[in-house]
Design a protein around this motif. Structure first.
Motif, PDB file in Angstrom:
ATOM      1  N   SER A   7      -5.065  -0.102  29.808  1.00 49.63           N
ATOM      2  CA  SER A   7      -5.149  -0.723  31.123  1.00 49.63           C
ATOM      3  C   SER A   7      -4.279   0.094  32.073  1.00 49.63           C
ATOM      4  N   MET A   8      -4.877   0.602  33.137  1.00 52.45           N
ATOM      5  CA  MET A   8      -4.135   1.478  34.050  1.00 52.45           C
ATOM      6  C   MET A   8      -4.069   0.841  35.434  1.00 52.45           C
ATOM      7  N   GLY A   9      -2.850   0.526  35.846  1.00 51.48           N
ATOM      8  CA  GLY A   9      -2.652  -0.089  37.162  1.00 51.48           C
ATOM      9  C   GLY A   9      -2.658   0.971  38.259  1.00 51.48           C
ATOM     10  N   MET A  10      -3.488   0.748  39.272  1.00 54.01           N
ATOM     11  CA  MET A  10      -3.592   1.740  40.349  1.00 54.01           C
ATOM     12  C   MET A  10      -3.633   1.052  41.706  1.00 54.01           C
ATOM     13  N   ASN A  11      -3.074   1.734  42.694  1.00 51.66           N
ATOM     14  CA  ASN A  11      -3.241   1.327  44.081  1.00 51.66           C
ATOM     15  C   ASN A  11      -4.561   1.938  44.560  1.00 51.66           C
ATOM     16  N   LEU A  12      -5.482   1.098  44.976  1.00 51.15           N
ATOM     17  CA  LEU A  12      -6.838   1.589  45.251  1.00 51.15           C
ATOM     18  C   LEU A  12      -6.902   2.504  46.468  1.00 51.15           C
ATOM     19  N   ASN A  13      -5.993   2.273  47.407  1.00 51.13           N
ATOM     20  CA  ASN A  13      -5.938   3.171  48.562  1.00 51.13           C
ATOM     21  C   ASN A  13      -5.538   4.576  48.116  1.00 51.13           C
ATOM     22  N   ASN A  14      -4.612   4.636  47.172  1.00 53.43           N
ATOM     23  CA  ASN A  14      -4.180   5.949  46.663  1.00 53.43           C
ATOM     24  C   ASN A  14      -5.290   6.613  45.842  1.00 53.43           C
ATOM     25  N   VAL A  15      -6.009   5.813  45.044  1.00 54.21           N
ATOM     26  CA  VAL A  15      -7.142   6.386  44.282  1.00 54.21           C
ATOM     27  C   VAL A  15      -8.169   6.945  45.263  1.00 54.21           C
ATOM     28  N   SER A  16      -8.420   6.174  46.315  1.00 61.24           N
ATOM     29  CA  SER A  16      -9.394   6.610  47.311  1.00 61.24           C
ATOM     30  C   SER A  16      -8.961   7.923  47.964  1.00 61.24           C
ATOM     31  N   LYS A  17      -7.652   8.041  48.250  1.00 59.89           N
ATOM     32  CA  LYS A  17      -7.132   9.295  48.837  1.00 59.89           C
ATOM     33  C   LYS A  17      -7.391  10.473  47.899  1.00 59.89           C
ATOM     34  N   MET A  18      -7.184  10.249  46.598  1.00 59.16           N
ATOM     35  CA  MET A  18      -7.404  11.313  45.611  1.00 59.16           C
ATOM     36  C   MET A  18      -8.894  11.681  45.561  1.00 59.16           C
ATOM     37  N   LEU A  19      -9.747  10.644  45.484  1.00 56.53           N
ATOM     38  CA  LEU A  19     -11.183  10.904  45.294  1.00 56.53           C
ATOM     39  C   LEU A  19     -11.833  11.501  46.546  1.00 56.53           C
ATOM     40  N   ARG A  20     -11.224  11.261  47.701  1.00 52.75           N
ATOM     41  CA  ARG A  20     -11.771  11.871  48.913  1.00 52.75           C
ATOM     42  C   ARG A  20     -11.619  13.397  48.875  1.00 52.75           C
ATOM     43  N   CYS A  21     -10.748  13.879  47.990  1.00 51.68           N
ATOM     44  CA  CYS A  21     -10.572  15.334  47.850  1.00 51.68           C
ATOM     45  C   CYS A  21     -11.641  15.947  46.949  1.00 51.68           C
ATOM     46  N   ALA A  22     -12.458  15.112  46.312  1.00 47.93           N
ATOM     47  CA  ALA A  22     -13.557  15.625  45.482  1.00 47.93           C
ATOM     48  C   ALA A  22     -14.798  15.816  46.348  1.00 47.93           C
ATOM     49  N   GLY A  23     -15.525  16.878  46.099  1.00 50.66           N
ATOM     50  CA  GLY A  23     -16.781  17.096  46.808  1.00 50.66           C
ATOM     51  C   GLY A  23     -17.828  16.105  46.304  1.00 50.66           C
ATOM     52  N   ASN A  24     -18.835  15.865  47.133  1.00 46.05           N
ATOM     53  CA  ASN A  24     -19.864  14.888  46.747  1.00 46.05           C
ATOM     54  C   ASN A  24     -20.651  15.310  45.510  1.00 46.05           C
ATOM     55  N   ASP A  25     -20.743  16.633  45.272  1.00 39.90           N
ATOM     56  CA  ASP A  25     -21.495  17.116  44.109  1.00 39.90           C
ATOM     57  C   ASP A  25     -20.588  17.401  42.917  1.00 39.90           C
ATOM     58  N   ASP A  26     -19.300  17.152  43.074  1.00 43.32           N
ATOM     59  CA  ASP A  26     -18.350  17.499  42.007  1.00 43.32           C
ATOM     60  C   ASP A  26     -18.519  16.613  40.770  1.00 43.32           C
ATOM     61  N   ILE A  27     -18.171  17.209  39.648  1.00 42.17           N
ATOM     62  CA  ILE A  27     -18.047  16.442  38.398  1.00 42.17           C
ATOM     63  C   ILE A  27     -16.598  15.948  38.365  1.00 42.17           C
ATOM     64  N   ILE A  28     -16.426  14.651  38.101  1.00 46.22           N
ATOM     65  CA  ILE A  28     -15.065  14.088  38.073  1.00 46.22           C
ATOM     66  C   ILE A  28     -14.702  13.701  36.645  1.00 46.22           C
ATOM     67  N   MET A  54      -1.935  11.294  39.577  1.00 50.56           N
ATOM     68  CA  MET A  54      -1.495  10.126  40.351  1.00 50.56           C
ATOM     69  C   MET A  54      -0.634   9.214  39.493  1.00 50.56           C
ATOM     70  N   LYS A  55       0.403   8.659  40.102  1.00 49.12           N
ATOM     71  CA  LYS A  55       1.294   7.748  39.370  1.00 49.12           C
ATOM     72  C   LYS A  55       0.603   6.409  39.150  1.00 49.12           C
ATOM     73  N   LEU A  56       0.754   5.892  37.943  1.00 45.44           N
ATOM     74  CA  LEU A  56       0.234   4.549  37.653  1.00 45.44           C
ATOM     75  C   LEU A  56       1.306   3.518  38.019  1.00 45.44           C
ATOM     76  N   MET A  57       0.897   2.263  38.086  1.00 46.00           N
ATOM     77  CA  MET A  57       1.859   1.206  38.411  1.00 46.00           C
ATOM     78  C   MET A  57       1.622  -0.007  37.521  1.00 46.00           C
ATOM     79  N   ASP A  58       2.675  -0.802  37.351  1.00 49.52           N
ATOM     80  CA  ASP A  58       2.545  -2.040  36.577  1.00 49.52           C
ATOM     81  C   ASP A  58       2.030  -3.134  37.493  1.00 49.52           C
ATOM     82  N   ILE A  59       0.939  -3.738  37.095  1.00 51.32           N
ATOM     83  CA  ILE A  59       0.350  -4.798  37.914  1.00 51.32           C
ATOM     84  C   ILE A  59       0.147  -6.035  37.050  1.00 51.32           C
ATOM     85  N   ASP A  60       0.713  -7.129  37.515  1.00 51.21           N
ATOM     86  CA  ASP A  60       0.450  -8.422  36.862  1.00 51.21           C
ATOM     87  C   ASP A  60      -0.809  -8.983  37.488  1.00 51.21           C
ATOM     88  N   SER A  61      -1.889  -8.992  36.738  1.00 48.54           N
ATOM     89  CA  SER A  61      -3.110  -9.519  37.348  1.00 48.54           C
ATOM     90  C   SER A  61      -3.621 -10.700  36.539  1.00 48.54           C
TER      91      SER A  61
END
Lengths: 14, 257
Positions: free
Chosen positions: B67-88, B116-123
């Motif tokens: 289980s990997m805790g992530m801030n979705l805004n930060n994930v989005s910032k990372m993924l915006r650096c991928a090209g639309n045709d890129d393999i991720i 990207m740094k992961l975070m502890d999230i109590d969900s």
């Protein structure tokens, strides 16, 4: 008056 | 060790854009079944459930449930650096507090990795039982997005009513009221343009348009949307993610006292 329900009114915590 | 390679990397970019407005932080769960997420908005009114099945990845290695805790805004910032045709590719080592996103251009001439740094999230995890719905409406996702956008300029809530006549979206506000009726329409050139209504019994429920509009951020993922309604349950608004999974949004209704 119209009230917003929450999901916990319907689903239970796992 | 976790390693997930997604050839159609744009799907992951679209998934993040679809959910980051609703949820700030979330745990992504990896298991043999796939890559999944369940998270509620801060007011516990809406929930997003994502599943990307393991078979949909070109390579899927998940040695143990993670289980990997992530801030979705930060994930989005990372993924915006991928090209639309890129393999991720997502990579994480056991016990690591980081996840690496690797982006490969289609002809392999550019390879980037973003850690990207992961975070502890109590969900809180909700148990969502399988249910029979009174009515299921399948319609073009762009049409649904247009209806939600148009109605939100008039009012704050939408009443969704399904009868044998069709599905009616209604709102009222200070300046007036509006009703949009969509009838079943299967005589179209392309199946994704059809509106299909399966009704066991008539149902009418009221929802906050703010949330519905947020769900429509998933429109780029799928040409169609499925809206499942029952008078005893939250509505489910589902967008398929190619043939590998889905995003389901659950929204609790508003109820008259």
């Amino acid at each position: 008056e119209i009230f917003q329900q929450t999901l916990t009114d319907y689903f239970t915590n796992k | 060790m976790l390693e997930l390679r997604l050839v159609q990397g744009s799907l992951l970019k679209k998934v993040l854009e679809a959910i980051k407005e609703l949820v700030t932080d979330a745990n992504f769960d990896c298991s043999a079944t796939g890559f999944s997420l369940q998270a509620m908005d801060s007011s516990h009114v809406a929930l997003v459930a994502l599943l990307l099945r393991s078979e949909g990845f070109e390579h899927y290695r998940c040695d143990r449930n993670l289980s990997m805790g992530m801030n979705l805004n930060n994930v989005s910032k990372m993924l915006r650096c991928a090209g639309n045709d890129d393999i991720i590719t997502l990579k994480a080592d056991d016990g690591s507090d980081t996840v690496t996103f690797m982006f490969e251009s289609p002809n392999q001439d550019k390879i980037a990795d973003f850690e990207m740094k992961l975070m502890d999230i109590d969900s809180e995890h909700l148990g969502i039982p399988e249910a029979e719905y009174h009515a299921i409406v399948k319609m073009p996702s762009a049409e649904f997005a247009r209806i939600c956008k148009d109605l939100s300029s008039i009012g704050d809530t939408v009443v969704i009513s399904v009868t044998k006549e069709g599905v009616k979206f209604s709102t009222r506000g200070d300046i007036g009221n509006a009703n949009i009726v969509c009838r079943q329409n299967t005589t179209v050139d392309k199946p994704e343009e059809a509106t299909i209504i399966e009704m066991q019994e008539p149902v009418s429920l009221t929802f906050a348009l703010r949330y519905m509009n947020s769900f429509t951020k998933a429109t780029p993922l799928s040409n169609t949307v499925t809206i499942s309604l029952s008078s005893e349950l939250p509505v489910v608004v589902e967008y398929k993610v190619a043939d590998m999974g889905y995003i389901r949004f659950y929204l609790a209704p508003k109820i008259e006292d």
